[in-house]
Design an enzyme around this catalytic site. Structure first.
Site, mmCIF file in Angstrom:
data_model
loop_
_atom_site.group_PDB
_atom_site.id
_atom_site.type_symbol
_atom_site.label_atom_id
_atom_site.label_comp_id
_atom_site.label_asym_id
_atom_site.label_seq_id
_atom_site.Cartn_x
_atom_site.Cartn_y
_atom_site.Cartn_z
ATOM 1 N N TYR A 108 0.874 -1.378 0.077
ATOM 2 C CA TYR A 108 0.073 -0.010 -0.024
ATOM 3 C C TYR A 108 0.942 1.165 0.058
ATOM 4 C CZ TYR A 108 -4.901 1.472 0.778
ATOM 5 O OH TYR A 108 -6.348 1.696 0.629
ATOM 6 N N LYS A 112 -1.623 -13.326 5.526
ATOM 7 C CA LYS A 112 -1.424 -14.134 4.414
ATOM 8 C C LYS A 112 0.083 -14.980 4.560
ATOM 9 C CE LYS A 112 -3.091 -16.481 0.884
ATOM 10 N NZ LYS A 112 -4.391 -17.597 1.107
ATOM 11 N N ASP A 120 -7.822 -15.359 3.989
ATOM 12 C CA ASP A 120 -8.915 -15.669 3.293
ATOM 13 C C ASP A 120 -9.995 -16.456 4.122
ATOM 14 O OD1 ASP A 120 -7.086 -17.485 3.357
ATOM 15 O OD2 ASP A 120 -7.084 -18.170 1.541
ATOM 16 N N ASP A 130 -7.523 -2.742 4.633
ATOM 17 C CA ASP A 130 -8.451 -1.974 3.731
ATOM 18 C C ASP A 130 -9.659 -2.451 3.360
ATOM 19 O OD1 ASP A 130 -9.209 0.184 2.100
ATOM 20 O OD2 ASP A 130 -7.898 -0.515 0.345
HETATM 21 O O1 LIG Z 1 -6.508 6.593 -0.536
HETATM 22 C C1 LIG Z 1 -7.563 6.311 -1.359
HETATM 23 O O2 LIG Z 1 -8.054 6.840 -2.321
HETATM 24 C C2 LIG Z 1 -8.182 4.890 -0.880
HETATM 25 C C3 LIG Z 1 -8.015 4.645 0.542
HETATM 26 C C4 LIG Z 1 -8.712 3.503 1.284
HETATM 27 O O3 LIG Z 1 -9.550 2.912 0.638
HETATM 28 C C5 LIG Z 1 -8.743 3.437 2.726
HETATM 29 O O4 LIG Z 1 -7.967 3.947 3.617
HETATM 30 O O5 LIG Z 1 -9.632 2.679 3.113
HETATM 31 MG MG LIG Z 2 -10.744 1.530 1.867
#
Ligand SMILES: O=C(O)CCC(=O)C(=O)O
Ligand SMILES: [Mg+2]
Ligand SMILES: NC(=O)C1=CN([C@@H]2O[C@H](COP(=O)(O)OP(=O)(O)OC[C@H]3O[C@@H](n4cnc5c(N)ncnc54)[C@H](OP(=O)(O)O)[C@@H]3O)[C@@H](O)[C@H]2O)C=CC1
Length: 419
Positions: free
Chosen positions: A162, A232, A285, A309
């Site tokens: 991320y 995972k 999962d 997320d």
């Molecule tokens: O930064 C974004 O555009 C998405 C971030 C996201 O989905 C989140 O942090 O839950």
């Molecule tokens: Mg999100």
């Protein structure tokens, strides 16, 4: 503090922090807010109105939030000029004023700017993404017993795939990295080396341990039964697997956890209550099916950035959807509250969406200030509005006999139900 565009309120004082990171909150704290893109224009004013009403009612006007607008996203480009998406003074304000709240910010898919939301978290090292998931009675849900879903997600917020360390297919960087992996490290598993984009997934022991430490401390402070490490690690052994191993190591070394039935699960006694807290793990999962089948098995969740997320939105769906899902990005001293959802562009400016995610993020903010009476009023108002079946479109479409309210009218209904 001198800013270029930010207007500091004439009344109000900054919140201060003690050396032990506890806050000194004046009666009129200055709270920076980012309106947000898309539906930010709908939900942010409603959030401010509801919080103001709760604070006024709880403290008979003795306390008041002094709101200070700061800018990011599209609005920043209007105020500061094209291409200024995240001004330095916005970062300074979030850092120096310690407690803030933001609406969602747009991130284009594939090309364009990188996520401003992620940039805020990374540049201020807000390493915990805290997302509580609880059910409000009367909310429509796909589950038979949605009240069994009561979890608090601690999502690592600074590392993992991320972090956005990646290069597009065909770029010089991707070609050099692929050549390095093949020539220097003997990698033979890149199936299509000439046409692959490449991303890097850093996961560290420091990053993992500071996150898991917060999750376990939360379980202690809030008398929760278990902390589950979701990973995972069977496939990504040295990143997700290491997250699990470091999490257990921390539980043993810092909280005195002892193995259960030979491990790896372990447990320790809550020093405040004497009750047992179990530290366990589950593969991601399997977790995603078990939260639907046996949500009661899970309580505090500690997980990596990308898993967190996905898990956030999945769990939100179990209790009414992402219109109901609050959150916060936290470091040891700074807290920036925000909804779990995004900018929902098709609803932008239509006064339709559910403001509850941001209202509940505001409720977390009030509790963070120690203003529990005002926070309780926000909860009471939301509970009351939902119980009366006066809700926004997202809940109304699933709730027989409900009255559909606009975003702003729902805010007023919440205020009306504060008692
Ligand atoms: O930064 C974004 O555009 C998405 C971030 C996201 O989905 C989140 O942090 O839950
Ligand atoms: Mg999100
Ligand atoms: N922290 C942040 O600022 C975040 C920003 N984003 C960004 O937001 C943009 C849009 O992302 P997208 O994937 O469409 O996800 P969104 O979360 O913005 O919206 C997806 C769907 O969720 C529902 N929804 C979202 N918010 C609400 C609400 N307040 N009330 C009721 N329903 C809601 C709507 O469903 P329905 O259509 O069924 O009514 C909406 O179409 C992207 O640029 C993304 O990067 C995404 C997540 C977090």
């Amino acid at each position: 503090m001198a800013f270029e565009q930010i207007q500091v309120p004439k009344v109000g004082e900054p919140i201060r922090v003690n050396p032990d990171n506890s806050l000194v909150v004046p009666d009129q704290p200055i709270i920076p807010f980012i309106e947000g893109d898309g539906i930010g224009v709908d939900i942010t004013p409603v959030m401010q109105k509801v919080l103001d009403a709760a604070v006024a009612k709880a403290y008979d006007g003795r306390r008041q939030i002094a709101w200070m607008e700061i800018y990011a996203g599209e609005k920043a480009t209007n105020v500061y000029g094209a291409d200024v998406w995240l001004p330095d003074e916005t970062l300074s304000a979030v850092r120096d004023y310690l407690v803030s709240i933001k609406g969602p910010l747009t991130t284009p898919v594939s090309g364009g700017i990188r996520s401003l939301n992620v940039a805020l978290r990374q540049r201020l090292d807000l390493y915990v993404c805290l997302r509580p998931v609880r059910y409000f009675s009367g909310t429509p849900s796909p589950l038979k017993k949605p009240e069994d879903t009561d979890m608090v997600i601690f999502r690592e917020n600074s590392e993992d795939i991320y972090a956005g360390i990646e290069w597009p297919a065909g770029s010089d960087e991707a070609e050099r990295l692929v050549s390095f992996l093949q020539d220097q490290l003997g990698v033979t598993k890149i199936r299509f080396p000439k046409t692959s984009g490449v991303g890097i997934k850093p996961v560290s022991s420091e990053g993992t341990k500071r996150l898991v430490r917060k999750a376990i401390q939360y379980a202690i402070d809030n008398e929760r039964d278990s902390v589950t490490l979701v990973h995972k690690g069977n496939i990504m052994k040295f990143t997700e697997g290491a997250f699990k191993d470091w999490g257990y190591e921390l539980a043993r070394e810092e909280f005195g956890a002892e193995p259960l039935d030979g491990g790896p699960w372990c447990s320790f006694k809550n020093p405040k209550t004497g009750n047992e807290i179990i530290v366990k793990d589950v593969i991601a999962d399997a977790f995603l099916q078990q939260i639907l089948l046996r949500p009661k098995d899970y309580d505090v969740i500690a997980t990596l950035n990308l898993n967190g997320d996905y898990i956030s939105d999945a769990l939100a769906a179990q209790v009414g959807g992402i219109g109901m899902a609050p959150g916060a990005n936290i470091s040891d001293s700074v807290a920036m509250f925000e909804a779990t959802h995004g900018t929902a562009p098709k609803y932008a400016g239509k006064d339709q969406v559910n403001p509850s995610s941001l209202l509940l993020s505001g409720e977390m903010l009030l509790r963070h200030l120690g203003w529990t009476e005002a926070a309780d009023l926000v909860i009471k108002g939301i509970e009351g509005a939902i119980a009366a079946k006066t809700v926004t479109y997202d809940l109304e479409r699933l709730l027989e006999g409900a009255t559909k309210l606009s975003c702003s009218a729902f805010g007023d209904a919440v205020i009306g139900r504060m008692g």
